[in-house]
Design a protein around this motif. Structure first.
Motif, PDB file in Angstrom:
ATOM      1  N   SER A 108      24.999  54.050  35.962  1.00  0.00           N
ATOM      2  CA  SER A 108      25.221  54.214  34.518  1.00  0.00           C
ATOM      3  C   SER A 108      24.339  53.273  33.712  1.00  0.00           C
ATOM      4  CB  SER A 108      26.692  53.970  34.178  1.00  0.00           C
ATOM      5  OG  SER A 108      27.494  54.967  34.745  1.00  0.00           O
ATOM      6  N   TYR A 109      24.230  52.040  34.180  1.00  0.00           N
ATOM      7  CA  TYR A 109      23.376  51.057  33.493  1.00  0.00           C
ATOM      8  C   TYR A 109      21.930  51.551  33.472  1.00  0.00           C
ATOM      9  CZ  TYR A 109      21.442  46.488  32.233  1.00  0.00           C
ATOM     10  OH  TYR A 109      20.778  45.467  31.600  1.00  0.00           O
ATOM     11  N   ARG A 110      21.455  51.991  34.628  1.00  0.00           N
ATOM     12  CA  ARG A 110      20.072  52.478  34.726  1.00  0.00           C
ATOM     13  C   ARG A 110      19.875  53.761  33.920  1.00  0.00           C
ATOM     14  NH1 ARG A 110      17.373  49.441  38.329  1.00  0.00           N
ATOM     15  NH2 ARG A 110      18.628  48.162  39.701  1.00  0.00           N
ATOM     16  N   TYR A 138      15.146  62.571  33.687  1.00  0.00           N
ATOM     17  CA  TYR A 138      14.921  61.370  34.491  1.00  0.00           C
ATOM     18  C   TYR A 138      16.200  60.654  34.908  1.00  0.00           C
ATOM     19  CZ  TYR A 138      10.296  62.235  32.699  1.00  0.00           C
ATOM     20  OH  TYR A 138       9.105  62.832  32.391  1.00  0.00           O
ATOM     21  N   GLN A 139      17.336  61.092  34.434  1.00  0.00           N
ATOM     22  CA  GLN A 139      18.587  60.403  34.736  1.00  0.00           C
ATOM     23  C   GLN A 139      19.220  60.933  36.010  1.00  0.00           C
ATOM     24  OE1 GLN A 139      20.527  61.165  30.907  1.00  0.00           O
ATOM     25  NE2 GLN A 139      20.633  58.953  30.658  1.00  0.00           N
ATOM     26  N   LYS A 140      19.912  60.027  36.710  1.00  0.00           N
ATOM     27  CA  LYS A 140      20.740  60.455  37.828  1.00  0.00           C
ATOM     28  C   LYS A 140      21.994  61.055  37.239  1.00  0.00           C
ATOM     29  CE  LYS A 140      19.301  57.353  41.456  1.00  0.00           C
ATOM     30  NZ  LYS A 140      19.752  56.477  42.516  1.00  0.00           N
ATOM     31  N   ARG A 141      22.597  61.958  37.924  1.00  0.00           N
ATOM     32  CA  ARG A 141      23.737  62.683  37.378  1.00  0.00           C
ATOM     33  C   ARG A 141      25.072  61.982  37.573  1.00  0.00           C
ATOM     34  NH1 ARG A 141      20.574  64.390  34.369  1.00  0.00           N
ATOM     35  NH2 ARG A 141      19.227  66.112  34.872  1.00  0.00           N
ATOM     36  N   GLU A 142      25.175  61.098  38.563  1.00  0.00           N
ATOM     37  CA  GLU A 142      26.456  60.477  38.853  1.00  0.00           C
ATOM     38  C   GLU A 142      26.887  59.528  37.741  1.00  0.00           C
ATOM     39  OE1 GLU A 142      23.834  59.671  41.074  1.00  0.00           O
ATOM     40  OE2 GLU A 142      24.167  61.233  42.525  1.00  0.00           O
ATOM     41  N   GLY A 143      28.112  59.698  37.287  1.00  0.00           N
ATOM     42  CA  GLY A 143      28.762  58.746  36.388  1.00  0.00           C
ATOM     43  C   GLY A 143      28.000  58.406  35.131  1.00  0.00           C
ATOM     44  N   ASP A 144      28.738  58.187  34.096  1.00  0.00           N
ATOM     45  CA  ASP A 144      28.137  57.726  32.853  1.00  0.00           C
ATOM     46  C   ASP A 144      29.153  56.845  32.144  1.00  0.00           C
ATOM     47  OD1 ASP A 144      26.367  57.355  30.812  1.00  0.00           O
ATOM     48  OD2 ASP A 144      26.849  59.227  29.794  1.00  0.00           O
ATOM     49  N   LEU A 145      28.953  55.558  32.239  1.00  0.00           N
ATOM     50  CA  LEU A 145      29.841  54.608  31.583  1.00  0.00           C
ATOM     51  C   LEU A 145      29.240  54.283  30.214  1.00  0.00           C
ATOM     52  CD1 LEU A 145      30.517  52.324  34.668  1.00  0.00           C
ATOM     53  CD2 LEU A 145      31.939  54.186  33.808  1.00  0.00           C
ATOM     54  N   TRP A 146      29.782  54.886  29.188  1.00  0.00           N
ATOM     55  CA  TRP A 146      29.219  54.788  27.839  1.00  0.00           C
ATOM     56  C   TRP A 146      29.135  53.350  27.339  1.00  0.00           C
ATOM     57  CZ3 TRP A 146      32.371  52.366  24.450  1.00  0.00           C
ATOM     58  CH2 TRP A 146      33.713  52.288  24.803  1.00  0.00           C
ATOM     59  N   GLU A 149      25.031  49.263  25.177  1.00  0.00           N
ATOM     60  CA  GLU A 149      24.619  48.029  24.488  1.00  0.00           C
ATOM     61  C   GLU A 149      24.015  47.020  25.464  1.00  0.00           C
ATOM     62  OE1 GLU A 149      23.414  46.056  21.433  1.00  0.00           O
ATOM     63  OE2 GLU A 149      24.457  47.972  21.222  1.00  0.00           O
ATOM     64  N   LYS A 150      24.568  46.931  26.658  1.00  0.00           N
ATOM     65  CA  LYS A 150      24.003  46.044  27.689  1.00  0.00           C
ATOM     66  C   LYS A 150      22.583  46.487  28.040  1.00  0.00           C
ATOM     67  CE  LYS A 150      27.106  43.181  29.828  1.00  0.00           C
ATOM     68  NZ  LYS A 150      26.801  41.917  29.281  1.00  0.00           N
ATOM     69  N   ALA A 151      22.384  47.786  28.185  1.00  0.00           N
ATOM     70  CA  ALA A 151      21.059  48.311  28.498  1.00  0.00           C
ATOM     71  C   ALA A 151      20.093  48.066  27.339  1.00  0.00           C
ATOM     72  CB  ALA A 151      21.147  49.801  28.814  1.00  0.00           C
ATOM     73  N   ARG A 152      20.580  48.218  26.125  1.00  0.00           N
ATOM     74  CA  ARG A 152      19.737  47.987  24.947  1.00  0.00           C
ATOM     75  C   ARG A 152      19.234  46.539  24.915  1.00  0.00           C
ATOM     76  NH1 ARG A 152      19.295  51.316  21.233  1.00  0.00           N
ATOM     77  NH2 ARG A 152      21.356  52.253  21.456  1.00  0.00           N
ATOM     78  N   GLU A 153      20.075  45.618  25.341  1.00  0.00           N
ATOM     79  CA  GLU A 153      19.674  44.208  25.375  1.00  0.00           C
ATOM     80  C   GLU A 153      18.453  44.009  26.270  1.00  0.00           C
ATOM     81  OE1 GLU A 153      21.607  40.005  26.883  1.00  0.00           O
ATOM     82  OE2 GLU A 153      22.966  41.623  26.318  1.00  0.00           O
ATOM     83  N   ALA A 154      18.431  44.639  27.428  1.00  0.00           N
ATOM     84  CA  ALA A 154      17.277  44.538  28.331  1.00  0.00           C
ATOM     85  C   ALA A 154      16.084  45.301  27.762  1.00  0.00           C
ATOM     86  CB  ALA A 154      17.642  45.073  29.710  1.00  0.00           C
ATOM     87  N   PHE A 155      16.340  46.470  27.211  1.00  0.00           N
ATOM     88  CA  PHE A 155      15.290  47.328  26.675  1.00  0.00           C
ATOM     89  C   PHE A 155      14.508  46.648  25.543  1.00  0.00           C
ATOM     90  CE2 PHE A 155      14.125  50.565  23.469  1.00  0.00           C
ATOM     91  CZ  PHE A 155      13.177  51.262  24.206  1.00  0.00           C
ATOM     92  N   GLN A 156      15.184  45.859  24.752  1.00  0.00           N
ATOM     93  CA  GLN A 156      14.555  45.248  23.575  1.00  0.00           C
ATOM     94  C   GLN A 156      13.755  43.987  23.889  1.00  0.00           C
ATOM     95  OE1 GLN A 156      18.032  44.893  21.041  1.00  0.00           O
ATOM     96  NE2 GLN A 156      17.572  46.834  20.030  1.00  0.00           N
ATOM     97  N   GLN A 157      13.725  43.564  25.114  1.00  0.00           N
ATOM     98  CA  GLN A 157      12.970  42.360  25.467  1.00  0.00           C
ATOM     99  C   GLN A 157      11.472  42.628  25.375  1.00  0.00           C
ATOM    100  OE1 GLN A 157      14.524  39.477  25.797  1.00  0.00           O
ATOM    101  NE2 GLN A 157      16.462  40.567  25.595  1.00  0.00           N
ATOM    102  N   THR A 214      17.230  39.978  32.361  1.00  0.00           N
ATOM    103  CA  THR A 214      18.401  40.461  31.623  1.00  0.00           C
ATOM    104  C   THR A 214      19.173  41.473  32.458  1.00  0.00           C
ATOM    105  OG1 THR A 214      17.209  40.094  29.546  1.00  0.00           O
ATOM    106  CG2 THR A 214      19.158  41.499  29.446  1.00  0.00           C
ATOM    107  N   ILE A 215      18.452  42.358  33.133  1.00  0.00           N
ATOM    108  CA  ILE A 215      19.082  43.346  34.004  1.00  0.00           C
ATOM    109  C   ILE A 215      19.809  42.650  35.154  1.00  0.00           C
ATOM    110  CG2 ILE A 215      18.605  45.200  35.670  1.00  0.00           C
ATOM    111  CD1 ILE A 215      16.251  46.002  33.747  1.00  0.00           C
ATOM    112  N   LEU A 216      19.134  41.719  35.800  1.00  0.00           N
ATOM    113  CA  LEU A 216      19.743  41.015  36.934  1.00  0.00           C
ATOM    114  C   LEU A 216      20.970  40.214  36.513  1.00  0.00           C
ATOM    115  CD1 LEU A 216      16.542  39.829  38.848  1.00  0.00           C
ATOM    116  CD2 LEU A 216      18.037  41.761  39.387  1.00  0.00           C
TER     117      LEU A 216
END
Length: 183
Positions: free
Chosen positions: A68-70, A88-96, A100-108, A117-119
């Protein structure tokens, strides 16, 4: 429920800012003599990055969180590039709630800081999973996943990474300008 008092108690303490105290091979050699055959197989597979769904609830939770994070990172990156994220997304699970956690890494600005940030997000989630696990297989699984994070971090070489990134960036723009000139 199996209890693994000795192998857990004999492991060195780790924290996010520490160097890895063991290699994956040393961890496996330390644990497997004490584990059931089924649990040893789970640990060995996980050390090799193989997670078999349905074999362990904690691993299933970890896998769903990580996918979900990825997926959230993929969505942000694809939108920025004008691509369809579904492709490009995997289909299993989606934790909405991970958006925001992903956005934090994305904005670096730096790929290194983004990876850190991901680790750190992974480490923090594993720390949450530790609750109510002390001398069981699950604490060994968490330790192994955290050890893999430390081993990954220990491989980061800032100066070499920066040099490689600058070279790739320069080559990309050179090739891009050459192809525009040929149009």
């Amino acid at each position: 429920m199996d209890s693994y008092y000795y192998p857990v108690a004999a492991l060195p303490l780790i924290n996010y800012d520490s160097d890895p105290p063991l290699t994956l091979e040393e961890f496996i050699d330390h644990c497997t003599p004490w584990l059931s055959k089924e649990h040893a197989k789970i640990i060995k597979n996980l050390a090799g990055s193989l997670i078999t769904p349905g074999k362990n609830r904690l691993l299933d939770s970890w896998n769903q969180w990580d996918i979900s994070y990825r997926n959230n990172l993929v969505k942000l990156r694809a939108v920025k590039l004008g691509l369809d994220p579904e492709k490009y997304q995997k289909r299993e699970g989606d934790l909405w709630y991970l958006e925001e956690k992903a956005r934090e890494a994305f904005q670096q600005e730096s790929p290194l800081v983004a990876e850190e940030t991901i680790l750190k997000a992974q480490w923090d989630y594993l720390s949450q999973l530790e609750r109510d696990h002390y001398f069981d297989l699950e604490i060994l699984i968490i330790y192994l996943l955290k050890l893999k994070i430390l081993l990954r971090r220990s491989g980061f070489q800032y100066n070499l990474g920066k040099t490689n990134f600058e070279e790739l960036y320069k080559n990309y723009h050179t090739n891009r300008n050459e192809s525009k000139a040929g149009e």
